[in-house]
Design a protein around this motif. Structure first.
Motif, PDB file in Angstrom:
ATOM      1  N   ARG A 185      51.280  36.361  35.039  1.00 44.97           N
ATOM      2  CA  ARG A 185      50.925  35.355  35.854  1.00 44.97           C
ATOM      3  C   ARG A 185      50.370  35.724  36.772  1.00 44.97           C
ATOM      4  NH1 ARG A 185      57.735  34.441  36.803  1.00 44.97           N
ATOM      5  NH2 ARG A 185      56.387  36.668  37.621  1.00 44.97           N
ATOM      6  N   HIS A 186      49.160  34.724  36.841  1.00 38.90           N
ATOM      7  CA  HIS A 186      47.458  34.824  38.025  1.00 38.90           C
ATOM      8  C   HIS A 186      48.510  35.001  39.382  1.00 38.90           C
ATOM      9  CE1 HIS A 186      44.059  36.302  35.515  1.00 38.90           C
ATOM     10  NE2 HIS A 186      45.120  36.026  34.526  1.00 38.90           N
ATOM     11  N   ILE A 187      48.068  35.737  40.505  1.00 34.67           N
ATOM     12  CA  ILE A 187      48.532  35.167  42.210  1.00 34.67           C
ATOM     13  C   ILE A 187      47.531  33.571  42.487  1.00 34.67           C
ATOM     14  CG2 ILE A 187      49.458  35.743  44.283  1.00 34.67           C
ATOM     15  CD1 ILE A 187      51.628  36.545  41.070  1.00 34.67           C
ATOM     16  N   THR A 188      47.689  33.089  42.190  1.00 35.92           N
ATOM     17  CA  THR A 188      46.572  31.934  42.661  1.00 35.92           C
ATOM     18  C   THR A 188      46.746  30.573  44.146  1.00 35.92           C
ATOM     19  OG1 THR A 188      46.696  30.656  41.245  1.00 35.92           O
ATOM     20  CG2 THR A 188      45.258  31.921  40.371  1.00 35.92           C
ATOM     21  N   TYR A 189      48.249  31.372  44.842  1.00 33.51           N
ATOM     22  CA  TYR A 189      48.909  30.547  45.517  1.00 33.51           C
ATOM     23  C   TYR A 189      49.780  31.509  46.518  1.00 33.51           C
ATOM     24  CZ  TYR A 189      51.341  26.112  47.550  1.00 33.51           C
ATOM     25  OH  TYR A 189      52.226  25.879  48.153  1.00 33.51           O
ATOM     26  N   LEU A 190      49.038  31.261  48.192  1.00 32.26           N
ATOM     27  CA  LEU A 190      49.519  32.367  49.032  1.00 32.26           C
ATOM     28  C   LEU A 190      49.994  31.442  49.469  1.00 32.26           C
ATOM     29  CD1 LEU A 190      50.492  34.895  50.652  1.00 32.26           C
ATOM     30  CD2 LEU A 190      48.187  34.695  51.606  1.00 32.26           C
ATOM     31  N   ARG A 191      51.714  31.682  50.018  1.00 33.95           N
ATOM     32  CA  ARG A 191      52.356  30.960  51.361  1.00 33.95           C
ATOM     33  C   ARG A 191      52.634  31.931  52.409  1.00 33.95           C
ATOM     34  NH1 ARG A 191      55.114  25.955  48.961  1.00 33.95           N
ATOM     35  NH2 ARG A 191      56.257  25.837  50.613  1.00 33.95           N
TER      36      ARG A 191
ATOM     37  N   HIS B   2      36.484  29.599  54.554  1.00 30.67           N
ATOM     38  CA  HIS B   2      36.898  30.068  52.765  1.00 30.67           C
ATOM     39  C   HIS B   2      37.173  28.316  51.561  1.00 30.67           C
ATOM     40  CE1 HIS B   2      37.390  33.988  53.451  1.00 30.67           C
ATOM     41  NE2 HIS B   2      38.697  33.905  54.256  1.00 30.67           N
ATOM     42  N   LEU B   3      36.970  27.580  52.154  1.00 29.98           N
ATOM     43  CA  LEU B   3      36.531  26.539  51.930  1.00 29.98           C
ATOM     44  C   LEU B   3      34.762  25.852  50.769  1.00 29.98           C
ATOM     45  CD1 LEU B   3      39.441  23.914  53.851  1.00 29.98           C
ATOM     46  CD2 LEU B   3      39.303  25.015  51.507  1.00 29.98           C
TER      47      LEU B   3
ATOM     48  N   LEU C 187      37.622  29.389  48.006  1.00 28.36           N
ATOM     49  CA  LEU C 187      39.237  28.779  48.245  1.00 28.36           C
ATOM     50  C   LEU C 187      38.651  27.123  47.660  1.00 28.36           C
ATOM     51  CD1 LEU C 187      42.459  29.463  49.442  1.00 28.36           C
ATOM     52  CD2 LEU C 187      41.560  28.644  51.408  1.00 28.36           C
ATOM     53  N   ASP C 188      40.333  26.774  46.903  1.00 24.21           N
ATOM     54  CA  ASP C 188      40.099  25.084  46.861  1.00 24.21           C
ATOM     55  C   ASP C 188      40.130  24.545  47.485  1.00 24.21           C
ATOM     56  OD1 ASP C 188      39.254  25.840  44.033  1.00 24.21           O
ATOM     57  OD2 ASP C 188      40.924  26.479  43.121  1.00 24.21           O
TER      58      ASP C 188
END
Ligand code: SAM
Ligand code: SF4
Length: 339
Positions: free
Chosen positions: A17-23, A94-95, A100-101
């Motif tokens: 699983r690719h880690i693409t989402y950080l909270r 980063h946007l 960053l999306d």
């Protein structure tokens, strides 16, 4: 001499699983005390334990360098953290760079009227606002100190600033269960999706969890008696499954950690406001990132710890609300891990 920096590899866990989402929880503090989230009398962490805004920036940026495309700030209440806008403005680079999306936040809305324009200016496009009821008295009871009007004004301000708002509501037995269709109509009428969340057994609270628990399968069944719910593949990067409501044209999401397993596609990790990285919301496995952040100004130690942590991301969680007792499966509060 033009020295190329080493390219660091993307974060992929043992289950590919690719880690693409950080909270990231930016504070454990909150101006509300929602009954399912916090005890009435909470002891908050000493400030020295919290990551500074600079440390939060370094930490988020390290994850972005490793392939995180979506960053959600949460808490506690993120907008009560002093100078949070400084962090948001800084992260928005980063946007602009395209690394960053999405930069977003989950908020209780109490401070939104004040910050909506600034958030939009910093490149935030969508936010989640938590509203469990539209009854002012009930709102006060659930949040113990919140003011519904203030939150509703915040939502109006956010929309006026051009932010897309999604409403999060925790489904609570006997509390808002008869109101969910009304909330859906309100949200859809104002162009907002509604995501319903089952209570999760996180942290000691005064109430008995088994009294609060309302299965979303039941909520969905009741909604389906009056509305045409069309399942759709819509995804926002989170674990919600969505339906389109034919009559309103709006969407309802269901987050059902207890009755449905969404672990297979989990692409996310969470960091607490003290820099503890949790690989799974429902497990205790954690790695401390504050120590490597503070040990060196360079980020090599930090990256090494992040890699070590991701190599241990568990396959799934073990939430169970025990019918015989109210003991939480995981002792930390949601306000620590940030939902
Ligand atoms: N204070 C902000 C808010 O309320 O939106 C952000 C933090 S809050 C912890 C994030 C989300 O988690 C909120 O939508 C809240 O309703 C939800 N939440 C808190 N405790 C929960 C629990 N025990 N079970 C399920 N959802 C919970
Ligand atoms: Fe605060 Fe959000 Fe927890 Fe409510 S759910 S007490 S608003 S952190």
């Amino acid at each position: 001499m033009n020295m190329m920096l080493p390219q660091r590899p993307a974060l992929v866990d043992p289950f590919r699983r690719h880690i693409t989402y950080l909270r990231v929880s930016v504070t454990d503090r909150c101006d509300f005390r929602c009954v399912y989230c916090m005890a009435e009398d909470m002891t908050f962490l000493p400030r020295k334990d919290l990551l500074t805004l600079e440390e939060l920036d370094r930490l988020c940026s390290a994850f972005i360098e490793r392939g995180v495309r979506k960053l959600r700030l949460t808490g506690g209440e993120p907008l009560v953290r002093r100078d949070l806008m400084k962090l948001i403005r800084s992260l928005s680079r980063h946007l602009s760079s395209g690394a960053l999306d999405e930069l977003t936040l989950t908020t209780n809305g109490s401070q939104l009227a004040r910050y909506a324009v600034e958030l939009a200016d910093a490149g935030v496009r969508r936010i989640n606002v938590s509203v469990d009821t539209l009854d002012p008295e009930k709102f006060k009871t659930i949040t113990r100190r919140g003011n519904l009007d203030q939150v509703l004004e915040g939502i109006v301000a956010a929309q006026a600033a051009g932010l897309q708002v999604k409403i999060n509501a925790v489904a609570l037995k006997d509390v808002n269960e008869r109101e969910i269709a009304d909330m859906m109509q309100w949200a859809h009428g104002a162009g907002m999706d509604l995501t319903l969340i089952e209570t999760m057994p996180l942290g000691e609270i005064e109430a008995d969890r088994t009294d609060q628990f309302l299965p979303l399968s039941l909520v969905r069944q009741r909604l389906a008696e009056q509305w045409t719910l069309e399942p759709i593949p819509y995804k926002t990067g989170g674990p919600a499954t969505y339906v389109n409501v034919a009559e309103t044209g709006g969407r309802v999401g269901f987050i059902t950690p207890l009755t449905h397993n969404f672990c297979e596609t989990c692409n996310r990790v969470r960091v607490t406001c003290t820099g503890t990285l949790f690989m799974c919301l429902g497990q205790e496995d954690a790695v401390d990132l504050r120590e490597p952040l503070r040990a060196s100004e360079a980020d090599d130690l930090l990256h090494a710890e992040i890699e070590r942590a991701i190599a241990h991301k568990p396959k799934g969680h073990d939430f169970i609300i025990d019918r015989r007792g109210a003991a939480p499966a995981v002792s930390r509060h949601m306000s620590m891990t940030g939902g």
